[in-house]
Design a protein around this motif. Structure first.
Motif, PDB file in Angstrom:
ATOM      1  N   VAL A  42      20.344  -5.592   8.640  1.00 27.23           N
ATOM      2  CA  VAL A  42      20.919  -6.890   8.950  1.00 27.23           C
ATOM      3  C   VAL A  42      20.534  -7.272  10.376  1.00 27.23           C
ATOM      4  CG1 VAL A  42      23.137  -5.948   9.767  1.00 27.23           C
ATOM      5  CG2 VAL A  42      23.076  -8.204   8.727  1.00 27.23           C
ATOM      6  N   ALA A  43      20.382  -8.571  10.631  1.00 25.18           N
ATOM      7  CA  ALA A  43      20.041  -9.033  11.981  1.00 25.18           C
ATOM      8  C   ALA A  43      20.680 -10.398  12.202  1.00 25.18           C
ATOM      9  CB  ALA A  43      18.530  -9.130  12.147  1.00 25.18           C
ATOM     10  N   ILE A  44      20.878 -10.734  13.469  1.00 24.17           N
ATOM     11  CA  ILE A  44      21.468 -12.046  13.763  1.00 24.17           C
ATOM     12  C   ILE A  44      20.698 -12.776  14.860  1.00 24.17           C
ATOM     13  CG2 ILE A  44      23.213 -11.120  15.382  1.00 24.17           C
ATOM     14  CD1 ILE A  44      25.078 -13.396  14.001  1.00 24.17           C
ATOM     15  N   GLY A  71      20.914  -6.020  15.552  1.00 22.82           N
ATOM     16  CA  GLY A  71      21.122  -5.664  14.147  1.00 22.82           C
ATOM     17  C   GLY A  71      20.809  -4.215  13.894  1.00 22.82           C
ATOM     18  N   GLY A  72      20.700  -3.857  12.600  1.00 22.37           N
ATOM     19  CA  GLY A  72      20.387  -2.474  12.272  1.00 22.37           C
ATOM     20  C   GLY A  72      20.598  -2.173  10.806  1.00 22.37           C
ATOM     21  N   PHE A  73      20.551  -0.893  10.480  1.00 21.79           N
ATOM     22  CA  PHE A  73      20.705  -0.432   9.099  1.00 21.79           C
ATOM     23  C   PHE A  73      22.163  -0.492   8.656  1.00 21.79           C
ATOM     24  CE2 PHE A  73      16.663   1.403  10.234  1.00 21.79           C
ATOM     25  CZ  PHE A  73      15.947   1.362   9.053  1.00 21.79           C
ATOM     26  N   LEU A  74      22.347  -0.758   7.372  1.00 18.88           N
ATOM     27  CA  LEU A  74      23.690  -0.716   6.804  1.00 18.88           C
ATOM     28  C   LEU A  74      24.135   0.732   6.616  1.00 18.88           C
ATOM     29  CD1 LEU A  74      22.930  -3.702   6.132  1.00 18.88           C
ATOM     30  CD2 LEU A  74      24.279  -3.443   4.056  1.00 18.88           C
ATOM     31  N   ASP A  75      25.411   0.973   6.843  1.00 23.57           N
ATOM     32  CA  ASP A  75      25.992   2.273   6.516  1.00 23.57           C
ATOM     33  C   ASP A  75      26.319   2.295   5.027  1.00 23.57           C
ATOM     34  OD1 ASP A  75      25.841   3.325   9.050  1.00 23.57           O
ATOM     35  OD2 ASP A  75      27.870   2.711   9.609  1.00 23.57           O
ATOM     36  N   TYR A  76      26.608   3.494   4.530  1.00 24.94           N
ATOM     37  CA  TYR A  76      27.000   3.608   3.125  1.00 24.94           C
ATOM     38  C   TYR A  76      28.231   2.773   2.835  1.00 24.94           C
ATOM     39  CZ  TYR A  76      23.744   7.458   2.765  1.00 24.94           C
ATOM     40  OH  TYR A  76      22.612   8.211   2.779  1.00 24.94           O
ATOM     41  N   ARG A  77      28.211   2.054   1.756  1.00 32.39           N
ATOM     42  CA  ARG A  77      29.326   1.263   1.250  1.00 32.39           C
ATOM     43  C   ARG A  77      29.765   0.160   2.201  1.00 32.39           C
ATOM     44  NH1 ARG A  77      32.929   4.784  -2.692  1.00 32.39           N
ATOM     45  NH2 ARG A  77      32.768   2.779  -3.712  1.00 32.39           N
ATOM     46  N   GLU A  78      28.830  -0.282   3.044  1.00 35.11           N
ATOM     47  CA  GLU A  78      29.116  -1.345   3.999  1.00 35.11           C
ATOM     48  C   GLU A  78      28.472  -2.635   3.487  1.00 35.11           C
ATOM     49  OE1 GLU A  78      29.275  -1.090   8.779  1.00 35.11           O
ATOM     50  OE2 GLU A  78      27.284  -0.939   7.933  1.00 35.11           O
ATOM     51  N   THR A  79      29.180  -3.764   3.634  1.00 34.18           N
ATOM     52  CA  THR A  79      28.584  -5.041   3.257  1.00 34.18           C
ATOM     53  C   THR A  79      27.704  -5.541   4.415  1.00 34.18           C
ATOM     54  OG1 THR A  79      30.414  -6.280   4.209  1.00 34.18           O
ATOM     55  CG2 THR A  79      30.604  -5.676   1.870  1.00 34.18           C
ATOM     56  N   TYR A  80      26.891  -6.563   4.127  1.00 32.58           N
ATOM     57  CA  TYR A  80      26.089  -7.167   5.194  1.00 32.58           C
ATOM     58  C   TYR A  80      26.995  -7.716   6.302  1.00 32.58           C
ATOM     59  CZ  TYR A  80      21.799  -7.029   2.429  1.00 32.58           C
ATOM     60  OH  TYR A  80      20.698  -6.626   1.719  1.00 32.58           O
ATOM     61  N   LYS A  82      30.044  -6.908   7.162  1.00 32.20           N
ATOM     62  CA  LYS A  82      30.700  -5.858   7.945  1.00 32.20           C
ATOM     63  C   LYS A  82      29.695  -5.183   8.897  1.00 32.20           C
ATOM     64  CE  LYS A  82      34.189  -2.345   7.127  1.00 32.20           C
ATOM     65  NZ  LYS A  82      34.773  -1.407   6.162  1.00 32.20           N
ATOM     66  N   ALA A  83      28.500  -4.928   8.380  1.00 31.67           N
ATOM     67  CA  ALA A  83      27.459  -4.300   9.195  1.00 31.67           C
ATOM     68  C   ALA A  83      27.072  -5.197  10.372  1.00 31.67           C
ATOM     69  CB  ALA A  83      26.235  -4.005   8.337  1.00 31.67           C
ATOM     70  N   LEU A  84      27.011  -6.487  10.107  1.00 31.59           N
ATOM     71  CA  LEU A  84      26.638  -7.438  11.150  1.00 31.59           C
ATOM     72  C   LEU A  84      27.668  -7.427  12.291  1.00 31.59           C
ATOM     73  CD1 LEU A  84      24.586  -9.651  11.856  1.00 31.59           C
ATOM     74  CD2 LEU A  84      26.131 -11.270  10.808  1.00 31.59           C
ATOM     75  N   LYS A  85      28.933  -7.488  11.921  1.00 33.80           N
ATOM     76  CA  LYS A  85      29.993  -7.467  12.938  1.00 33.80           C
ATOM     77  C   LYS A  85      29.959  -6.155  13.724  1.00 33.80           C
ATOM     78  CE  LYS A  85      33.173 -10.478  10.443  1.00 33.80           C
ATOM     79  NZ  LYS A  85      34.438 -10.531   9.712  1.00 33.80           N
ATOM     80  N   ARG A  86      29.746  -5.051  13.017  1.00 29.46           N
ATOM     81  CA  ARG A  86      29.696  -3.746  13.679  1.00 29.46           C
ATOM     82  C   ARG A  86      28.522  -3.665  14.648  1.00 29.46           C
ATOM     83  NH1 ARG A  86      26.508   0.140  12.599  1.00 29.46           N
ATOM     84  NH2 ARG A  86      26.050  -0.490  10.462  1.00 29.46           N
ATOM     85  N   GLU A  87      27.331  -4.088  14.205  1.00 28.31           N
ATOM     86  CA  GLU A  87      26.145  -4.004  15.066  1.00 28.31           C
ATOM     87  C   GLU A  87      26.289  -4.893  16.304  1.00 28.31           C
ATOM     88  OE1 GLU A  87      23.637  -2.062  15.095  1.00 28.31           O
ATOM     89  OE2 GLU A  87      23.571  -1.164  13.109  1.00 28.31           O
ATOM     90  N   VAL A  88      26.840  -6.078  16.113  1.00 25.11           N
ATOM     91  CA  VAL A  88      27.016  -6.993  17.243  1.00 25.11           C
ATOM     92  C   VAL A  88      28.018  -6.408  18.250  1.00 25.11           C
ATOM     93  CG1 VAL A  88      27.990  -9.245  17.872  1.00 25.11           C
ATOM     94  CG2 VAL A  88      26.298  -9.093  16.056  1.00 25.11           C
ATOM     95  N   ARG A  89      29.066  -5.815  17.719  1.00 25.08           N
ATOM     96  CA  ARG A  89      30.061  -5.176  18.582  1.00 25.08           C
ATOM     97  C   ARG A  89      29.430  -3.990  19.332  1.00 25.08           C
ATOM     98  NH1 ARG A  89      33.675  -4.402  14.671  1.00 25.08           N
ATOM     99  NH2 ARG A  89      33.013  -2.273  14.354  1.00 25.08           N
ATOM    100  N   GLU A  90      28.656  -3.177  18.604  1.00 19.40           N
ATOM    101  CA  GLU A  90      28.060  -1.983  19.210  1.00 19.40           C
ATOM    102  C   GLU A  90      26.963  -2.334  20.209  1.00 19.40           C
ATOM    103  OE1 GLU A  90      28.646   0.999  15.348  1.00 19.40           O
ATOM    104  OE2 GLU A  90      26.637   0.424  15.974  1.00 19.40           O
ATOM    105  N   GLU A  91      26.095  -3.277  19.841  1.00 19.02           N
ATOM    106  CA  GLU A  91      24.922  -3.551  20.685  1.00 19.02           C
ATOM    107  C   GLU A  91      25.213  -4.510  21.825  1.00 19.02           C
ATOM    108  OE1 GLU A  91      21.323  -4.685  18.747  1.00 19.02           O
ATOM    109  OE2 GLU A  91      21.432  -3.067  17.291  1.00 19.02           O
ATOM    110  N   LEU A  92      26.082  -5.477  21.574  1.00 23.56           N
ATOM    111  CA  LEU A  92      26.284  -6.541  22.563  1.00 23.56           C
ATOM    112  C   LEU A  92      27.674  -6.527  23.186  1.00 23.56           C
ATOM    113  CD1 LEU A  92      24.657  -9.446  20.502  1.00 23.56           C
ATOM    114  CD2 LEU A  92      23.527  -7.942  22.143  1.00 23.56           C
ATOM    115  N   VAL A  98      32.073 -16.091  13.020  1.00 24.39           N
ATOM    116  CA  VAL A  98      31.439 -17.195  12.296  1.00 24.39           C
ATOM    117  C   VAL A  98      29.921 -17.024  12.341  1.00 24.39           C
ATOM    118  CG1 VAL A  98      31.162 -19.695  12.142  1.00 24.39           C
ATOM    119  CG2 VAL A  98      33.331 -18.725  12.928  1.00 24.39           C
ATOM    120  N   PHE A  99      29.326 -16.913  11.160  1.00 23.17           N
ATOM    121  CA  PHE A  99      27.869 -16.821  11.075  1.00 23.17           C
ATOM    122  C   PHE A  99      27.442 -17.277   9.696  1.00 23.17           C
ATOM    123  CE2 PHE A  99      30.011 -12.728  10.721  1.00 23.17           C
ATOM    124  CZ  PHE A  99      29.699 -12.327   9.435  1.00 23.17           C
TER     125      PHE A  99
END
Ligand code: ZN
Length: 169
Positions: A42-44, A71-80, A82-92, A98-99
């Protein structure tokens, strides 16, 4: 399609015979059968109040020093989403809620001898908060639409989609 680096059956250890389709791991001894599927990522594309777009510079391999989107790879059982919010939180270091979906693109992610065939879901959004970049981001910069860092961009499929989106919206 690049070569398969898998030499032995993960189930019985029998030596694999590489067939025509390197995406398929198929054992002649124990009937182990595994199809290597594309890896979802996923990427934003985030735009600020000045209509500039955020790009991050990769700190680690593959494509260390190249520009990318957060962005980055999805974890197991993660939706796009959820992964997007997680990556944005982790990276930025920010929270986005809202997206909107922009589109998808395919790329190859070569890492430690294995080619991962990726399918990225790209979203767009706005950024107002102050960024606190994480460990895997070397630096980040906002670029105008005329100035996006296409000469040193990590993934051609993603770049093509981003350019098309920026130039037509
Ligand atoms: Zn086997």
């Amino acid at each position: 399609m690049s070569k398969s680096i898998f030499k032995y059956c993960p189930s019985c250890g029998y030596r694999l015979i590489t067939g025509k389709d390197v995406r398929l791991i198929s054992c002649n001894k124990c009937a182990f059968h595994f199809y290597i599927s594309p890896a979802p990522t996923v990427a934003i594309l985030l735009k600020n109040i000045n209509n500039e777009y955020l790009f991050v510079k990769r700190k680690f391999q593959p494509k260390k020093g190249y520009w990318d989107l957060p962005g980055g790879f999805l974890d197991y059982r993660e939706t796009y989403e959820k992964a997007l919010k997680r990556e944005v939180r982790e990276e930025l270091g920010i929270t986005i809620s809202v997206f909107n979906y922009i589109g998808s693109a395919t790329d190859v992610y070569d890492y430690k001898g294995i080619s991962y065939y990726t399918i990225v879901a790209v979203y767009g959004g706005f950024i107002e908060q102050k960024i606190i970049p994480a460990d895997d981001v070397e630096t980040f910069l906002f670029f105008t639409e005329k100035n996006i860092p296409e000469n040193k961009f990590a993934f051609p499929g993603l770049l093509s989609l981003v350019k098309k989106y920026i130039l037509t919206t």
